[in-house]
Scaffold this active site. Sequence first.
Site, short mmCIF file in Angstrom:
data_model
loop_
_atom_site.label_atom_id
_atom_site.label_comp_id
_atom_site.label_asym_id
_atom_site.label_seq_id
_atom_site.Cartn_x
_atom_site.Cartn_y
_atom_site.Cartn_z
N LYS A 271 -23.11 68.87 -2.27
CA LYS A 271 -22.93 67.32 -2.51
C LYS A 271 -24.32 66.89 -2.67
CE LYS A 271 -19.00 66.04 0.05
NZ LYS A 271 -18.20 65.67 -0.97
N ARG A 345 -8.32 70.31 1.00
CA ARG A 345 -6.75 70.62 0.82
C ARG A 345 -6.80 72.36 1.29
NH1 ARG A 345 -8.13 69.20 -5.31
NH2 ARG A 345 -9.13 67.62 -4.15
N1 BES Z 1 -14.62 64.84 1.94
C1 BES Z 1 -14.84 64.72 0.49
C2 BES Z 1 -14.03 63.20 0.03
C3 BES Z 1 -14.63 62.16 0.70
C4 BES Z 1 -15.34 61.39 -0.62
C5 BES Z 1 -14.27 61.59 1.70
C6 BES Z 1 -15.97 60.12 -0.09
C7 BES Z 1 -14.82 60.38 2.16
C8 BES Z 1 -15.79 59.52 1.15
C9 BES Z 1 -13.80 65.68 -0.01
O1 BES Z 1 -13.68 66.97 0.65
C10 BES Z 1 -14.51 65.97 -1.36
O2 BES Z 1 -15.45 66.55 -1.56
N2 BES Z 1 -13.73 65.79 -2.50
C11 BES Z 1 -14.07 66.06 -3.82
C12 BES Z 1 -12.97 66.85 -4.48
C13 BES Z 1 -13.23 67.41 -5.78
C14 BES Z 1 -14.37 68.35 -5.52
C15 BES Z 1 -12.25 68.04 -6.47
C16 BES Z 1 -14.41 64.82 -4.51
O3 BES Z 1 -13.78 63.83 -4.06
O4 BES Z 1 -15.28 64.69 -5.17
MN MN Z 2 -15.51 68.17 0.12
#
Ligand code: BES
Ligand code: MN
Length: 494
Positions: A271, A345
């Site tokens: 990230k 997931r």
């Molecule tokens: N933990 C994150 C989602 C999240 C985002 C939680 C903001 C709380 C606040 C999750 O694991 C994630 O990174 N999701 C990705 C999925 C994508 C790579 C398909 C996302 O939402 O960007």
């Molecule tokens: Mn994630």
Amino acid sequence: MTELCEVLIEEANVDGIAELTGRVVVLVPETGKLDQMARRVNRLMRGALERFIESDRFGELKPGQAVDLAFPGGMAADVVQVVLLDRRAKPLAVRRAGAAIAKAAINQPVSILTGPRREVDDLLLGILLRGYAFLRRFSDEDDAKSRMGAPSSIKLLVPNPDDVADQVALAKSKASGVYLTRDLINEPANVLTTTAFADQLSALKKLGVRVTVLEEPELAKLGMRALLAVGQGSQSPSKVVIMEWSGGGVAPPLALVGKGVVFDTGGISLKPAGGMEEMTMDMGGAGTVAGVMKLLAMRKAAANIVGIVGLVENMPDGNAQRPGDVVASMKGDTIEVINTDAEGRLVLADVLWYVQEKFQPRGIIDLATLTGAIVIALGDKNAGVFGNDDSLTDAFLNAAKSEGEGAWRMPLDTAYDRMLESRLADMKNSTGRPAGAVTAAKFLQRFIKEDMPWIHLDIAGVASIARNTTFSRKGATGWGVLTLDRLIADRYED
Ligand code: BES
Ligand code: MN
Ligand code: ZN
């Protein structure tokens, strides 16, 4: 644990009012009619309370709002706080009044003249919810106290203490459940490791919850390779923790499943730095399940509920999984890991499958801070609700409405499922930005057996937020604990 503030219940006594110190709260209905205790306050103040009620200021108050009358002559108290609240106010309005009482009381004792009002539970719950602050990491005690914004103690002056003892206990149980969830979510990731988390869940044994911790060798034996792949770059061992509350005879349990990513760096699909610190709340689903289990045990719910959480840390490392890896889930389906940041997931896939194989539950509700896409869709006002069973989903939405917790139904059309098709495996874990919250839900649904009533709650936007709300301060909200408790009370208790 953040402790609840002290709650005392005493028999109301007109002669003692003049000596009460700190803040004294008087509840006044819209008609302005004063009960016996309030009349006494008015007399001690030589009519000042009545003058206030006749003023325009009182007329402008909305239900649950309050005004301070400072340093009342004839009383030892610092403040008489007048709260507008009808005797037949709705539960949420009563809770809001409680929040107004807590918000105004900064580390001071509060005495509440409840009058003949019978429902003190919501009033107390509102005070306790708003009175929460996460202060454990301030080194200076005075600094911590100045940030408290909550009463130092609460005294309920009621006509008959025995009448309200059960209500007070219930309100405290609810607040304790919410406090546990908030504490877990607020706790930084260097403190709340997977091991520390499992230890905190094991402490629920004291309340009669059966707690089992599955360690990596057992998870490997069960075939939970999707879950293990997420944690393989971390120094902290992956774990699955099962919490069983068996208060309800022989019925099969309702399963509550939580995503417990103690920190989500994104893994090799790292990230960006800005805001990454927020990913300490990525165990919010697991934290919520923990809070519900605690509340059920404290109030000895007559229901069978199994809570199960997957605890992992998603780190980049020489041993971390790579984009392009293909892993086999416990179910047997293979997954192409397009993006290591779509890790939640993968964890849930195995936990969902395991709970069905092991417990044959009558229904499943999973909670996860699963996607940024749900934050874009609904912000911090509503969680995304995905359900394959209208009766269960409607019941959940009704419970959320009663508890004042935002929840909005999202679609699960079959057409979205095709977006998960992979070139070299049964499915891929990431599909790109369009409908990101829905495709994540469709991914999970592939691990739900046919005819299993199921709800997926995407709580990424609501679990921890950047503003104060009526019932919580900046940070963890505890969203979902009260709604799930109500759903269980309404639908699963004998
Ligand atoms: N933990 C994150 C989602 C999240 C985002 C939680 C903001 C709380 C606040 C999750 O694991 C994630 O990174 N999701 C990705 C999925 C994508 C790579 C398909 C996302 O939402 O960007
Ligand atoms: Mn994630
Ligand atoms: Zn995540």
